[in-house]
Design a protein around this motif. Sequence first.
Motif, short mmCIF file in Angstrom:
data_model
loop_
_atom_site.label_atom_id
_atom_site.label_comp_id
_atom_site.label_asym_id
_atom_site.label_seq_id
_atom_site.Cartn_x
_atom_site.Cartn_y
_atom_site.Cartn_z
N ARG A 210 -105.51 -141.91 -36.63
CA ARG A 210 -104.74 -140.79 -37.17
C ARG A 210 -105.18 -139.48 -36.55
O ARG A 210 -104.36 -138.59 -36.30
CB ARG A 210 -104.90 -140.73 -38.69
N GLN A 213 -103.69 -139.25 -33.20
CA GLN A 213 -102.28 -138.91 -33.39
C GLN A 213 -102.11 -137.41 -33.68
O GLN A 213 -101.23 -136.76 -33.12
CB GLN A 213 -101.72 -139.71 -34.56
N TYR A 235 -99.95 -146.96 -33.08
CA TYR A 235 -100.06 -145.53 -33.38
C TYR A 235 -99.56 -144.67 -32.22
O TYR A 235 -99.34 -143.48 -32.37
CB TYR A 235 -101.51 -145.15 -33.70
#
Length: 274
Positions: A210, A213, A235
Amino acid sequence: MFRRTGTERTGRTDRTDRRVQDHGTGAAEPALRLVKVSKTYGSDDSAVTALDEVTLSLASGTFTAVMGPSGSGKSTLLQCAAGLDRPDSGIVMVDGAEMTGGTEAELTKFRRNRIGFVFQQYNLLDTLTVAQNTVLPLKLARRRVHRGRVRETLTAVGLGDRLGHRPDQLSGGQRQRVAIARALVTEPSVIFADEPTGALDTRSARDVLRLLQDAVRVHGRTVVMVTHDPVAASYADSVLFLADGRLVGEMRRPTVDAVAERLAHVGDDVMAGA
Ligand SMILES: Nc1ncnc2c1ncn2[C@@H]1O[C@H](COP(=O)(O)OP(=O)(O)O)[C@@H](O)[C@H]1O
Ligand SMILES: [Mg+2]
């Protein structure tokens, strides 16, 4: 050939403005471009062609996963693209500036200012604190260290209360988050990650993915990640598949199932031709 970055001269604003302009015109230089990059290890009978004329172009602000069987050249691709190793032939360009071809000192300077790294084994210095590890790339590049920025970066990865800790006082997931902060702090053009979740449990891996990202979506960085894990690859915005040192496929908007399915067959035609 080796342009100074806007960030070096004037701080963050210059870089941010340029990024906005790039998005506006749609005519931006790719963040990363490889043209016919080849790399062979050894010679004669023992020669292994790890990369065979790889050509690719990655737009700024994208998250790309690189997958392929063991020995397909993923790490070599990353090393050559990141300027940690030199290809035997071919060109690597970052933000439109050629990285290959300069002297060793020029390459090092270029790398320190334009490239960020995240490794599977974190590569933090145990004798330094979290904050000191994070500012190291700025110091190596002889750039100003804004204490507030460093704290901000570490807070963004959830470690705002760990600035004085040493790596051996942190979990694997926390160490990798320090490594991500360290990669972000120079505001590099491209961040390269080689199996960044390879040593982590599922939950820490998700946190790290994350953050990578966010590096793309929130901070506008460009991320290239080598992984063997379809979950990690999902992702990314797209996945490049390597087999036998060649690019053999690309998948946009990857899902876990689609990546796993494709991976099972990557290199089939290479094997069939062998
Ligand atoms: N330093 C090296 N010396 C000799 N051969 C190497 C070296 N590094 C990689 N290779 C070979 O190059 C090929 C690609 O390796 P690598 O890029 O590490 O693949 P991957 O990361 O996909 O597993 C493999 O056949 C590997 O054995
Ligand atoms: Mg590898």
